[in-house]
Design an enzyme around this catalytic site. Structure first.
Site, PDB file in Angstrom:
ATOM      1  N   HIS A 103      -4.359  -6.694  -1.894  1.00 42.77           N
ATOM      2  CA  HIS A 103      -5.276  -5.553  -1.832  1.00 42.77           C
ATOM      3  C   HIS A 103      -4.641  -4.388  -2.573  1.00 42.77           C
ATOM      4  O   HIS A 103      -3.465  -4.053  -2.357  1.00 42.77           O
ATOM      5  CB  HIS A 103      -5.563  -5.139  -0.394  1.00 42.77           C
ATOM      6  CG  HIS A 103      -6.217  -3.787  -0.301  1.00 42.77           C
ATOM      7  ND1 HIS A 103      -7.440  -3.514  -0.864  1.00 42.77           N
ATOM      8  CD2 HIS A 103      -5.787  -2.623   0.256  1.00 42.77           C
ATOM      9  CE1 HIS A 103      -7.751  -2.240  -0.652  1.00 42.77           C
ATOM     10  NE2 HIS A 103      -6.763  -1.684   0.020  1.00 42.77           N
ATOM     11  N   GLU A 115      -3.175  -3.191   8.109  1.00 41.33           N
ATOM     12  CA  GLU A 115      -4.226  -4.138   7.724  1.00 41.33           C
ATOM     13  C   GLU A 115      -3.889  -5.571   8.141  1.00 41.33           C
ATOM     14  O   GLU A 115      -4.470  -6.533   7.632  1.00 41.33           O
ATOM     15  CB  GLU A 115      -4.450  -4.082   6.200  1.00 41.33           C
ATOM     16  CG  GLU A 115      -4.964  -2.769   5.669  1.00 41.33           C
ATOM     17  CD  GLU A 115      -6.406  -2.467   6.071  1.00 41.33           C
ATOM     18  OE1 GLU A 115      -7.021  -3.297   6.782  1.00 41.33           O
ATOM     19  OE2 GLU A 115      -6.913  -1.407   5.686  1.00 41.33           O
ATOM     20  N   HIS A 149      -5.761  -0.687  -5.406  1.00 41.25           N
ATOM     21  CA  HIS A 149      -6.755   0.331  -5.746  1.00 41.25           C
ATOM     22  C   HIS A 149      -6.974   0.404  -7.263  1.00 41.25           C
ATOM     23  O   HIS A 149      -6.504   1.343  -7.918  1.00 41.25           O
ATOM     24  CB  HIS A 149      -6.304   1.693  -5.209  1.00 41.25           C
ATOM     25  CG  HIS A 149      -6.258   1.779  -3.717  1.00 41.25           C
ATOM     26  ND1 HIS A 149      -5.792   2.883  -3.046  1.00 41.25           N
ATOM     27  CD2 HIS A 149      -6.637   0.901  -2.749  1.00 41.25           C
ATOM     28  CE1 HIS A 149      -5.870   2.688  -1.735  1.00 41.25           C
ATOM     29  NE2 HIS A 149      -6.381   1.479  -1.538  1.00 41.25           N
ATOM     30  N   HIS A 156     -13.104   2.388  -1.831  1.00 38.04           N
ATOM     31  CA  HIS A 156     -11.773   2.178  -1.253  1.00 38.04           C
ATOM     32  C   HIS A 156     -10.848   1.464  -2.218  1.00 38.04           C
ATOM     33  O   HIS A 156      -9.854   2.026  -2.662  1.00 38.04           O
ATOM     34  CB  HIS A 156     -11.919   1.385   0.063  1.00 38.04           C
ATOM     35  CG  HIS A 156     -10.631   1.118   0.761  1.00 38.04           C
ATOM     36  ND1 HIS A 156     -10.580   0.720   2.084  1.00 38.04           N
ATOM     37  CD2 HIS A 156      -9.339   1.152   0.351  1.00 38.04           C
ATOM     38  CE1 HIS A 156      -9.310   0.545   2.441  1.00 38.04           C
ATOM     39  NE2 HIS A 156      -8.538   0.794   1.406  1.00 38.04           N
TER      40      HIS A 156
END
Length: 264
Positions: free
Chosen positions: A141, A118, A143, A213
């Site tokens: 980032h 990423e 989840h 996501h």
């Protein structure tokens, strides 16, 4: 080639990374190699101190990133390893003047190490931030379970209503995530398209909820980015707890939410 001594301020930022990575693992928000973290460290280094460190690796960065210094986690990195193996599974890289290569100046000691796939998303966000909101140096980032669930719900198609329902669950959600959650349309991981839609999200919201996501936040440091994600997910979790118990929450009224804006 010579080794680089990290400024004390950089060491302190890396300690925050280890702390937040532990939080993410404990919350079950970082399964296996899920998630990634980066920090724009350019202002902490002098360019002349970075010359001759590391071997250049070709990479097509967005134009304008020349000279940036970025901390970032590694591809396949397990965020739980950042707690006690941060120098093995993450790195600090220096982007060359032409923005077409980087050199690792610290970390990346694991065999066959490479920055996260990423990297294009993170570097693009850092370039955007440097121009539009330079106080925001960190990108996280991960989840978050309940936020991901909401991204599968019909509320995801109505961003204003999703935010109203998450905000109404308790005052702190409105106060500490004042700009709310962006319902970011699905884009393939590791692509420029994902970077583009995430940047659009950060133009107006605190959290980018990547459809089906995960979620991403940017802030002055990783702890503040964590706070955005933590509080936003708390609102989503409370909402889903009420649904699971079989009732529709009363929630704060629109007038009460407006009243809270004085604290944001």
């Amino acid at each position: 080639m010579h080794a680089i001594k990290l400024p004390l301020k950089v060491e302190n930022e890396l300690k925050k990374v280890s702390k937040v990575a532990g939080y993410l693992w404990q919350r079950e928000w970082a399964e296996r190699n899920a998630g990634n973290i980066s920090i724009n460290l350019t202002s902490f280094f002098k360019n002349e101190d970075l010359q001759g460190i590391g071997k250049e690796v070709p990479f097509n960065f967005p134009k304008g990133l020349g000279g940036f210094v970025i901390y970032i986690t590694g591809t396949g990195c397990y965020l739980r390893d950042l707690v006690d193996q941060i120098e093995e599974v993450s790195c600090i890289l220096h982007i060359n003047k032409s923005s077409d290569a980087y050199s690792i100046i610290w970390g990346g000691k694991r065999t066959d190490f490479a920055p996260t796939c990423e990297l294009i998303s993170h570097s693009s966000i850092h370039l955007f931030n440097s121009i539009n909101q330079p106080e925001n140096l960190a990108v996280v980032h991960t989840h978050p379970l309940e936020l991901i669930c909401l991204s599968h719900h019909e509320l995801f198609d109505d961003e204003e209503e999703l935010n109203r329902q998450v905000w109404m669950m308790c005052p702190e959600v409105k106060v500490f995530v004042p700009k709310g959650i962006h319902c970011t349309p699905y884009a393939l991981s590791s692509t420029a398209d994902l970077a583009k839609v995430t940047i659009e999200a950060f133009k107006k919201r605190n959290v980018s909820l990547w459809e089906k996501h995960g979620a991403t936040a940017t802030a002055p440091d990783v702890e503040k980015a964590w706070d955005f994600l933590d509080v936003a997910n708390k609102g989503a979790k409370l909402l889903m707890m009420c649904w699971s118990a079989g009732f529709k929450p009363a929630g704060l009224s629109n007038a009460q939410l407006t009243e809270l804006e004085q604290f944001t």
